[in-house]
Design an enzyme around this catalytic site. Sequence first.
Site, PDB file in Angstrom:
ATOM      1  N   HIS A  61       0.834  -1.203   0.000  1.00 31.90           N
ATOM      2  CA  HIS A  61       0.000   0.000   0.000  1.00 31.90           C
ATOM      3  C   HIS A  61       0.871   1.256   0.000  1.00 31.90           C
ATOM      4  O   HIS A  61       1.956   1.266   0.594  1.00 31.90           O
ATOM      5  CB  HIS A  61      -0.922   0.013   1.216  1.00 31.90           C
ATOM      6  CG  HIS A  61      -2.081  -0.910   1.065  1.00 31.90           C
ATOM      7  ND1 HIS A  61      -1.970  -2.275   1.187  1.00 31.90           N
ATOM      8  CD2 HIS A  61      -3.368  -0.667   0.770  1.00 31.90           C
ATOM      9  CE1 HIS A  61      -3.140  -2.830   0.976  1.00 31.90           C
ATOM     10  NE2 HIS A  61      -4.008  -1.880   0.720  1.00 31.90           N
ATOM     11  N   GLN A  68      -5.762   6.476  -6.197  1.00 34.37           N
ATOM     12  CA  GLN A  68      -5.806   7.903  -6.530  1.00 34.37           C
ATOM     13  C   GLN A  68      -7.214   8.448  -6.271  1.00 34.37           C
ATOM     14  O   GLN A  68      -7.388   9.474  -5.620  1.00 34.37           O
ATOM     15  CB  GLN A  68      -5.408   8.113  -7.997  1.00 34.37           C
ATOM     16  CG  GLN A  68      -5.168   9.546  -8.383  1.00 34.37           C
ATOM     17  CD  GLN A  68      -3.821  10.076  -7.914  1.00 34.37           C
ATOM     18  OE1 GLN A  68      -2.875   9.331  -7.733  1.00 34.37           O
ATOM     19  NE2 GLN A  68      -3.743  11.363  -7.707  1.00 34.37           N
ATOM     20  N   GLU A  96      -9.658   7.078  -4.407  1.00 32.22           N
ATOM     21  CA  GLU A  96     -10.033   6.937  -3.003  1.00 32.22           C
ATOM     22  C   GLU A  96      -9.436   8.058  -2.151  1.00 32.22           C
ATOM     23  O   GLU A  96     -10.131   8.651  -1.325  1.00 32.22           O
ATOM     24  CB  GLU A  96      -9.597   5.562  -2.479  1.00 32.22           C
ATOM     25  CG  GLU A  96     -10.368   4.421  -3.103  1.00 32.22           C
ATOM     26  CD  GLU A  96      -9.692   3.057  -3.019  1.00 32.22           C
ATOM     27  OE1 GLU A  96     -10.313   2.072  -3.458  1.00 32.22           O
ATOM     28  OE2 GLU A  96      -8.534   2.974  -2.533  1.00 32.22           O
ATOM     29  N   VAL A 119      -2.575   2.129   6.663  1.00 35.27           N
ATOM     30  CA  VAL A 119      -3.635   1.766   5.728  1.00 35.27           C
ATOM     31  C   VAL A 119      -4.974   2.075   6.369  1.00 35.27           C
ATOM     32  O   VAL A 119      -5.226   1.701   7.516  1.00 35.27           O
ATOM     33  CB  VAL A 119      -3.561   0.269   5.346  1.00 35.27           C
ATOM     34  CG1 VAL A 119      -4.716  -0.103   4.415  1.00 35.27           C
ATOM     35  CG2 VAL A 119      -2.222  -0.059   4.696  1.00 35.27           C
TER      36      VAL A 119
END
Length: 175
Positions: free
Chosen positions: A67, A85, A87, A120
């Site tokens: 990630h 991008q 999100e 994340v």
Amino acid sequence: MSIQMINSMDFEEFIDILGNIIENCPLIAATIWSQRPFKDLTDLKKHVFDFIEALPQSGKEGILRCHPDIAGREFEQGTLTPQSQREQREAGLSDLSLEERRRLGHLNSAYKTRFGFPFVIAARLSDKATILKELERRLKNQPAQELSTALEEVLKICHLRLEDIRQSLEDPAKL
């Protein structure tokens, strides 16, 4: 999208469409392709989740290391996957003030130093203020707790991406 469409995809098409349901981990999609036919989207998701759950800790950490940093260099350079991008942009991370950008950079660095993988979060379910607060809060977690929390976020992202795929295949103009 019907599950029949997914079950009838050849390997390349399956990877092309589902290869990024877990960020930069097409190997997961490649592995579950052989487990077709799926009963429904929930069954497909269960295969993904079971695969991740069965991994040793190093494999789980590896998934997290795939990630990108939240609003990091890749985001600024536009080199994120299209899903990431979008999100991050939808979470308001393209509208950070200079101070927010510095703070986020510092927190991302501290997080990676502490846990060994990037922070994340399912950005689409949040906004920039909440993301910053959550990053600060999770920095205080114990490593085992944070590994579990981060993987829960990966599964939320996977769920959202599968829903996007389902909707886009129902309306191919959205692909």
